[in-house]
Write a protein that holds these residues in place. Structure first.
Motif, PDB file in Angstrom:
ATOM      1  N   ALA A   1       0.811  -1.212   0.000  1.00  0.00           N
ATOM      2  CA  ALA A   1       0.000   0.000   0.000  1.00  0.00           C
ATOM      3  C   ALA A   1       0.847   1.266   0.000  1.00  0.00           C
ATOM      4  O   ALA A   1       0.343   2.350  -0.267  1.00  0.00           O
ATOM      5  CB  ALA A   1      -0.922   0.006   1.215  1.00  0.00           C
ATOM      6  N   SER A   2       2.143   1.138   0.260  1.00  0.00           N
ATOM      7  CA  SER A   2       3.016   2.306   0.326  1.00  0.00           C
ATOM      8  C   SER A   2       3.469   2.710  -1.063  1.00  0.00           C
ATOM      9  O   SER A   2       3.894   1.881  -1.849  1.00  0.00           O
ATOM     10  CB  SER A   2       4.265   1.999   1.162  1.00  0.00           C
ATOM     11  OG  SER A   2       3.900   1.585   2.434  1.00  0.00           O
ATOM     12  N   PRO A   3       3.400   3.992  -1.386  1.00  0.00           N
ATOM     13  CA  PRO A   3       3.867   4.422  -2.691  1.00  0.00           C
ATOM     14  C   PRO A   3       5.390   4.321  -2.778  1.00  0.00           C
ATOM     15  O   PRO A   3       6.098   4.522  -1.803  1.00  0.00           O
ATOM     16  CB  PRO A   3       3.411   5.884  -2.778  1.00  0.00           C
ATOM     17  CG  PRO A   3       3.262   6.309  -1.361  1.00  0.00           C
ATOM     18  CD  PRO A   3       2.895   5.089  -0.578  1.00  0.00           C
ATOM     19  N   ALA A   4       5.877   3.991  -3.973  1.00  0.00           N
ATOM     20  CA  ALA A   4       7.317   3.891  -4.183  1.00  0.00           C
ATOM     21  C   ALA A   4       7.888   5.261  -4.512  1.00  0.00           C
ATOM     22  O   ALA A   4       7.252   6.086  -5.144  1.00  0.00           O
ATOM     23  CB  ALA A   4       7.596   2.917  -5.319  1.00  0.00           C
ATOM     24  N   SER A   5       9.109   5.530  -4.046  1.00  0.00           N
ATOM     25  CA  SER A   5       9.809   6.757  -4.404  1.00  0.00           C
ATOM     26  C   SER A   5      10.985   6.361  -5.271  1.00  0.00           C
ATOM     27  O   SER A   5      11.259   5.198  -5.476  1.00  0.00           O
ATOM     28  CB  SER A   5      10.274   7.473  -3.141  1.00  0.00           C
ATOM     29  OG  SER A   5      11.163   6.642  -2.427  1.00  0.00           O
ATOM     30  N   GLY A   6      11.717   7.329  -5.774  1.00  0.00           N
ATOM     31  CA  GLY A   6      12.879   7.032  -6.600  1.00  0.00           C
ATOM     32  C   GLY A   6      12.741   7.652  -7.967  1.00  0.00           C
ATOM     33  O   GLY A   6      11.965   8.583  -8.181  1.00  0.00           O
ATOM     34  N   VAL A   7      13.491   7.115  -8.919  1.00  0.00           N
ATOM     35  CA  VAL A   7      13.521   7.636 -10.283  1.00  0.00           C
ATOM     36  C   VAL A   7      12.634   6.780 -11.173  1.00  0.00           C
ATOM     37  O   VAL A   7      12.801   5.561 -11.240  1.00  0.00           O
ATOM     38  CB  VAL A   7      14.972   7.622 -10.816  1.00  0.00           C
ATOM     39  CG1 VAL A   7      15.025   8.096 -12.258  1.00  0.00           C
ATOM     40  CG2 VAL A   7      15.870   8.465  -9.938  1.00  0.00           C
ATOM     41  N   VAL A   8      11.687   7.412 -11.848  1.00  0.00           N
ATOM     42  CA  VAL A   8      10.824   6.699 -12.786  1.00  0.00           C
ATOM     43  C   VAL A   8      11.632   6.442 -14.056  1.00  0.00           C
ATOM     44  O   VAL A   8      12.051   7.379 -14.727  1.00  0.00           O
ATOM     45  CB  VAL A   8       9.540   7.493 -13.098  1.00  0.00           C
ATOM     46  CG1 VAL A   8       8.701   6.782 -14.154  1.00  0.00           C
ATOM     47  CG2 VAL A   8       8.724   7.726 -11.835  1.00  0.00           C
ATOM     48  N   VAL A   9      11.891   5.161 -14.358  1.00  0.00           N
ATOM     49  CA  VAL A   9      12.682   4.814 -15.543  1.00  0.00           C
ATOM     50  C   VAL A   9      11.802   4.401 -16.719  1.00  0.00           C
ATOM     51  O   VAL A   9      12.282   4.325 -17.851  1.00  0.00           O
ATOM     52  CB  VAL A   9      13.726   3.716 -15.240  1.00  0.00           C
ATOM     53  CG1 VAL A   9      14.766   4.210 -14.247  1.00  0.00           C
ATOM     54  CG2 VAL A   9      13.070   2.442 -14.734  1.00  0.00           C
ATOM     55  N   PHE A  10      10.529   4.154 -16.455  1.00  0.00           N
ATOM     56  CA  PHE A  10       9.581   3.810 -17.516  1.00  0.00           C
ATOM     57  C   PHE A  10       8.181   4.091 -17.000  1.00  0.00           C
ATOM     58  O   PHE A  10       7.879   3.840 -15.835  1.00  0.00           O
ATOM     59  CB  PHE A  10       9.698   2.330 -17.901  1.00  0.00           C
ATOM     60  CG  PHE A  10       8.736   1.927 -18.976  1.00  0.00           C
ATOM     61  CD1 PHE A  10       9.021   2.171 -20.307  1.00  0.00           C
ATOM     62  CD2 PHE A  10       7.536   1.315 -18.652  1.00  0.00           C
ATOM     63  CE1 PHE A  10       8.119   1.805 -21.312  1.00  0.00           C
ATOM     64  CE2 PHE A  10       6.631   0.955 -19.642  1.00  0.00           C
ATOM     65  CZ  PHE A  10       6.931   1.194 -20.974  1.00  0.00           C
ATOM     66  N   GLU A  11       7.335   4.603 -17.898  1.00  0.00           N
ATOM     67  CA  GLU A  11       5.939   4.836 -17.522  1.00  0.00           C
ATOM     68  C   GLU A  11       5.065   4.727 -18.754  1.00  0.00           C
ATOM     69  O   GLU A  11       5.418   5.206 -19.836  1.00  0.00           O
ATOM     70  CB  GLU A  11       5.762   6.205 -16.873  1.00  0.00           C
ATOM     71  CG  GLU A  11       4.347   6.458 -16.402  1.00  0.00           C
ATOM     72  CD  GLU A  11       4.209   7.710 -15.549  1.00  0.00           C
ATOM     73  OE1 GLU A  11       3.150   7.856 -14.900  1.00  0.00           O
ATOM     74  OE2 GLU A  11       5.137   8.540 -15.533  1.00  0.00           O
ATOM     75  N   THR A  12       3.931   4.078 -18.578  1.00  0.00           N
ATOM     76  CA  THR A  12       2.950   3.968 -19.647  1.00  0.00           C
ATOM     77  C   THR A  12       1.581   3.723 -19.026  1.00  0.00           C
ATOM     78  O   THR A  12       1.473   3.427 -17.840  1.00  0.00           O
ATOM     79  CB  THR A  12       3.302   2.840 -20.646  1.00  0.00           C
ATOM     80  OG1 THR A  12       2.463   2.955 -21.792  1.00  0.00           O
ATOM     81  CG2 THR A  12       3.140   1.466 -20.021  1.00  0.00           C
TER      82      THR A  12
END
Length: 127
Positions: A23-34
């Protein structure tokens, strides 16, 4: 009887922890999104951990250095059938996610035929 009770309690606790983590949102660098017909899909790298996110949840996590190392405790339970049956030849998985279980099975059980059903073709491409 006490051992079984302790095991069930440990499984319940592990499931609660897994639910909280999922349920926790992930943080960090988005390397791909669609966006697929089913989900907004993101792949996020954060301190050596790659996370597959569907609509903000954490579906799959893997270490980039050690991809067979489970990042969610519940995934280790997928190896339990071998405690009862060492002659498993076929496995059907419902849902692909990041394919961490399939990757693990292919490594640890190379002679087992693994089939996966996934309704979202975009998940297949991303995994």
């Amino acid at each position: 009887m006490q051992t079984r009770h302790n095991m069930l309690r440990a499984i319940r606790q592990s499931l609660w922890v897994a639910l909280l983590v999922l349920a926790s949102p992930a943080s960090g660098v988005v390397v791909f999104e669609t966006t697929s017909p089913y989900h907004n899909i993101r792949v996020i790298d954060d301190r050596g951990i790659r996370t597959l996110s569907f609509d903000g949840s954490m579906e799959t996590r893997m270490s980039l250095q050690q991809p067979l190392l489970g990042q969610f405790e519940y995934t280790e339970y997928f190896h339990m059938p071998w405690l009862w049956n060492r002659n498993i030849t076929n496995v059907l998985m419902m849902g692909l996610g990041g394919a961490s279980i399939q990757r693990s099975y292919r490594y640890y059980y190379p002679k087992v035929k693994i089939e996966t059903v996934e309704i979202d073709s975009t998940v297949l491409e991303v995994a």
